[in-house]
Design a protein around this motif. Structure first.
Motif, PDB file in Angstrom:
ATOM      1  N   ALA A 137      48.615  45.559   1.509  1.00 56.80           N
ATOM      2  CA  ALA A 137      49.335  46.729   0.988  1.00 56.80           C
ATOM      3  C   ALA A 137      49.370  47.876   1.988  1.00 56.80           C
ATOM      4  O   ALA A 137      50.320  48.667   2.008  1.00 56.80           O
ATOM      5  N   ALA A 138      48.339  47.995   2.817  1.00 57.66           N
ATOM      6  CA  ALA A 138      48.260  49.110   3.760  1.00 57.66           C
ATOM      7  C   ALA A 138      49.210  48.971   4.935  1.00 57.66           C
ATOM      8  O   ALA A 138      49.509  49.959   5.618  1.00 57.66           O
ATOM      9  N   ALA A 139      49.695  47.762   5.175  1.00 61.29           N
ATOM     10  CA  ALA A 139      50.593  47.538   6.310  1.00 61.29           C
ATOM     11  C   ALA A 139      51.867  48.359   6.145  1.00 61.29           C
ATOM     12  O   ALA A 139      52.539  48.289   5.115  1.00 61.29           O
ATOM     13  N   GLY A 140      52.181  49.161   7.141  1.00 63.91           N
ATOM     14  CA  GLY A 140      53.398  49.967   7.092  1.00 63.91           C
ATOM     15  C   GLY A 140      53.288  51.219   6.247  1.00 63.91           C
ATOM     16  O   GLY A 140      54.304  51.875   5.988  1.00 63.91           O
ATOM     17  N   LYS A 141      52.096  51.557   5.802  1.00 61.76           N
ATOM     18  CA  LYS A 141      51.885  52.771   5.007  1.00 61.76           C
ATOM     19  C   LYS A 141      51.087  53.779   5.845  1.00 61.76           C
ATOM     20  O   LYS A 141      49.862  53.717   5.903  1.00 61.76           O
ATOM     21  N   PRO A 142      51.776  54.717   6.491  1.00 61.84           N
ATOM     22  CA  PRO A 142      51.091  55.636   7.401  1.00 61.84           C
ATOM     23  C   PRO A 142      50.099  56.568   6.729  1.00 61.84           C
ATOM     24  O   PRO A 142      49.221  57.122   7.399  1.00 61.84           O
ATOM     25  N   ASN A 143      50.212  56.742   5.402  1.00 57.65           N
ATOM     26  CA  ASN A 143      49.262  57.648   4.743  1.00 57.65           C
ATOM     27  C   ASN A 143      47.941  56.962   4.388  1.00 57.65           C
ATOM     28  O   ASN A 143      47.004  57.623   3.948  1.00 57.65           O
ATOM     29  N   VAL A 144      47.847  55.643   4.572  1.00 55.96           N
ATOM     30  CA  VAL A 144      46.564  54.965   4.355  1.00 55.96           C
ATOM     31  C   VAL A 144      45.711  55.176   5.601  1.00 55.96           C
ATOM     32  O   VAL A 144      46.077  54.768   6.702  1.00 55.96           O
ATOM     33  N   ARG A 145      44.561  55.815   5.421  1.00 57.21           N
ATOM     34  CA  ARG A 145      43.731  56.198   6.561  1.00 57.21           C
ATOM     35  C   ARG A 145      42.507  55.300   6.731  1.00 57.21           C
ATOM     36  O   ARG A 145      41.908  55.283   7.799  1.00 57.21           O
TER      37      ARG A 145
END
Length: 301
Positions: A137-145
Motif C-alpha cells: 500500500a505504501a508504494a507510490g504514496k509520498p506521505n507514508v514516512r
C-alpha cells in the motif's frame, strides 16, 4: 488542520451554547437599534470563540504523522484497541483500518485509498498478513514516512506469506486451521479452529479474551496467503519490527530474517509474547510506533 473523517482523536471538551427567544411583541421599535447592536456584539464574540474550530478545518496538514493500523488474518480492527488508546493519549491521530483480507493487491489498494485521503504524513503499521498489505500500500504514496511491522510479514516482491512462513521451521498454523469455507465465487475462506485458537494465536492472552477473539476472528482467503507481493516499500522506507519469541504463526527466525533484510531501524523481540503482541503487550507496541512516528515527523518526503 483538516481532520480525517476516519481518524480517532483524543476526547475533546463538549461545546455548549445558550439561546434566548424573543417575542416580537416584547420588542419595541425604540429598543430595536439597541438589540441590533447587542446581537452584533454577540456575533463578534461568537466569531472569536469559534476561531479555533475554523482553524482546525483550514486544510493545514497535521504536525505529527497519522498512524494507520492494519490488522492481519484471523484478527480484526478491535485488536488494535489498546494500542490506539495509548497512541491517542500521546496526541496521535489514529485510523484502525478494516482490512478486507481478500488478496494482497486488492487489500493494499483499499488501504492505499485511506492513506491517500489523509492530509500530511502517515506511519503505516501492519500485523501479520497486514505487513504484506502495508508494504504494498505504501508504494507510490509520498506521505507514508515509515512502516512498523508487528509480528508481521515483510515480503520481497514475488514472495507470499505462505512462502515466508515455511522458510524456517516453527509455524504450527496449518494443523490448527478449520476446514476451508467454499465461497460462491470459488475462493476458500480460512479460519482457525476455535478450540485451538488460544494456543495457536494468543497463548499469552487472558482465556476469556482469547475465546472472544476466536469467536470474532475474520477469515482470510486461501489465495491471499499465497499471493505474491506486488511491491516491497520497506526497501525505500525506514522500518521498525517488533514480535514475540513464542510466535506460532510466523516463526521468530523468519521475522528476524525479514527485519535484517529490511535493515530495520529498531527490532524488539518480546520475551514470552505470542503472535498477537499488540494485544498482550500494547504499551510496548505503542511505544515503538510512537518512536517511529517521532523519528520521521520532520523528515521530508
Amino acid at each position: 488542520m483538516r481532520e480525517h473523517p476516519f481518524a480517532m482523536h483524543p476526547a475533546r471538551g463538549a461545546k455548549f451554547s445558550s439561546q434566548t427567544i424573543y417575542s416580537s411583541k416584547e420588542i419595541s421599535m425604540k429598543n430595536l437599534s439597541s438589540l441590533v447592536r447587542a446581537l452584533t456584539a454577540l456575533g463578534i464574540v461568537a466569531l472569536h470563540l469559534s476561531a479555533p474550530a475554523s482553524a482546525a478545518t483550514s486544510g493545514e496538514p497535521p504536525a505529527r504523522p497519522t498512524v494507520v493500523l492494519v490488522h492481519g488474518a484471523f484478527a480484526e480492527s478491535a485488536s488494535w484497541n489498546d494500542v490506539a488508546r495509548d497512541l491517542r493519549a500521546r496526541s496521535f491521530s489514529v485510523v484502525a483500518a478494516a482490512n478486507p483480507l481478500r488478496g494482497v493487491k486488492s487489500d493494499a489498494d483499499y488501504v492505499a485509498a485511506i492513506v491517500g485521503s489523509i492530509p500530511g504524513p502517515v506511519v503505516l503499521v501492519g500485523h501479520s498478513y497486514g505487513g504484506s498489505v502495508i508494504s504494498a500500500a505504501a508504494a507510490g504514496k509520498p506521505n507514508v514516512r515509515a512502516l512498523v511491522f508487528v509480528a508481521a510479514f515483510a515480503p520481497e516482491v514475488g514472495e507470499s506469506a505462505a512462502d515466508l512462513s515455511g522458510k524456517f521451521p516453527g509455524s504450527t498454523l496449518g494443523p490448527a486451521l478449520a476446514a476451508p469455507v467454499l465461497l460462491p465465487e470459488g475462493a476458500k475462506d480460512l479460519y482457525i479452529q476455535q478450540d485451538k485458537f488460544a494456543k495457536q494465536f494468543a497463548d499469552d492472552v487472558a482465556p476469556a479474551l482469547a475465546h472472544l477473539m476466536a469467536v470474532s476472528q475474520r477469515p482470510i482467503t486461501e489465495g491471499a496467503l499465497g499471493e505474491p507481493a506486488p511491491a516491497a516499500a520497506w526497501k525505500n522506507l525506514p522500518s521498525w519490527f517488533i514480535y514475540g519469541d513464542r510466535d506460532k504463526n510466523i516463526p521468530p527466525a523468519v521475522q528476524a530474517f525479514m527485519a535484517e533484510r529490511a535493515k530495520s531501524m529498531k527490532t524488539v523481540v518480546v520475551k514470552g509474547a505470542s503472535h498477537v503482541v499488540m494485544i498482550s503487550r500494547p504499551k510496548l507496541v505503542a511505544r515503538m510506533i510512537a518512536e517511529a512516528a517521532d523519528a520521521v515527523a520532520t523528515a521530508k518526503p
